[in-house]
Write a protein that holds these residues in place. Structure first.
Motif, PDB file in Angstrom:
ATOM      1  N   ASP A  61      -5.200   0.754  -7.261  1.00 23.36           N
ATOM      2  CA  ASP A  61      -6.616   0.781  -6.882  1.00 23.36           C
ATOM      3  C   ASP A  61      -6.774   1.518  -5.555  1.00 23.36           C
ATOM      4  O   ASP A  61      -6.070   1.230  -4.582  1.00 23.36           O
ATOM      5  CB  ASP A  61      -7.172  -0.646  -6.729  1.00 23.36           C
ATOM      6  CG  ASP A  61      -7.185  -1.405  -8.054  1.00 23.36           C
ATOM      7  OD1 ASP A  61      -7.365  -0.761  -9.107  1.00 23.36           O
ATOM      8  OD2 ASP A  61      -7.003  -2.637  -8.021  1.00 23.36           O
ATOM      9  N   TYR A  98       0.828  -1.205   0.000  1.00 20.29           N
ATOM     10  CA  TYR A  98       0.000   0.000   0.000  1.00 20.29           C
ATOM     11  C   TYR A  98       0.860   1.252   0.000  1.00 20.29           C
ATOM     12  O   TYR A  98       1.979   1.247   0.501  1.00 20.29           O
ATOM     13  CB  TYR A  98      -0.915   0.038   1.229  1.00 20.29           C
ATOM     14  CG  TYR A  98      -1.872  -1.118   1.260  1.00 20.29           C
ATOM     15  CD1 TYR A  98      -3.026  -1.102   0.487  1.00 20.29           C
ATOM     16  CD2 TYR A  98      -1.616  -2.239   2.038  1.00 20.29           C
ATOM     17  CE1 TYR A  98      -3.899  -2.171   0.489  1.00 20.29           C
ATOM     18  CE2 TYR A  98      -2.489  -3.312   2.051  1.00 20.29           C
ATOM     19  CZ  TYR A  98      -3.630  -3.272   1.275  1.00 20.29           C
ATOM     20  OH  TYR A  98      -4.484  -4.329   1.280  1.00 20.29           O
ATOM     21  N   LYS A 158      -8.025   2.310  -2.089  1.00 20.04           N
ATOM     22  CA  LYS A 158      -8.575   1.505  -1.000  1.00 20.04           C
ATOM     23  C   LYS A 158      -9.314   2.346   0.030  1.00 20.04           C
ATOM     24  O   LYS A 158     -10.248   1.868   0.665  1.00 20.04           O
ATOM     25  CB  LYS A 158      -7.458   0.705  -0.307  1.00 20.04           C
ATOM     26  CG  LYS A 158      -6.781  -0.288  -1.218  1.00 20.04           C
ATOM     27  CD  LYS A 158      -7.788  -1.291  -1.716  1.00 20.04           C
ATOM     28  CE  LYS A 158      -7.187  -2.318  -2.637  1.00 20.04           C
ATOM     29  NZ  LYS A 158      -8.181  -3.235  -3.168  1.00 20.04           N
ATOM     30  N   ASP A 197      -3.385   0.524  -3.470  1.00 19.53           N
ATOM     31  CA  ASP A 197      -2.588  -0.702  -3.449  1.00 19.53           C
ATOM     32  C   ASP A 197      -1.543  -0.666  -4.557  1.00 19.53           C
ATOM     33  O   ASP A 197      -1.417   0.321  -5.283  1.00 19.53           O
ATOM     34  CB  ASP A 197      -3.483  -1.946  -3.540  1.00 19.53           C
ATOM     35  CG  ASP A 197      -4.228  -2.084  -4.858  1.00 19.53           C
ATOM     36  OD1 ASP A 197      -3.910  -1.358  -5.824  1.00 19.53           O
ATOM     37  OD2 ASP A 197      -5.139  -2.925  -4.921  1.00 19.53           O
TER      38      ASP A 197
END
Length: 71
Positions: free
Chosen positions: A32, A11, A34, A28
């Motif tokens: 994407d 992350y 999170k 991530d």
């Protein structure tokens, strides 16, 4: 960040610190999103800026108007 480094770090935290509002996010290794959140920062950022100038021996007056920044 290289692809190899991205896979080693699951992350990444992103920060956009501004004078009125600040935004935070976690993505991530694939990019994407999170999580995201925003907070009102008000004069907190001005205080941090003032302290950073003092620590760096920077004359804030020579930097121009920092109260009406548009970036």
């Amino acid at each position: 960040m290289s692809e190899q480094n991205a896979t080693n770090k699951p992350y990444v935290i992103g920060l956009d610190l501004r004078g009125t509002n600040s935004v935070f996010g976690i993505v991530d290794a694939r990019g994407d999103i999170k999580a995201t959140t925003a907070i009102k920062t008000g004069n907190i950022m001005l205080g941090i800026f003032d302290r950073a100038c003092k620590l760096g021996n920077v004359d804030r007056a020579k930097l121009g108007d920092t109260h009406n920044s548009t970036h």
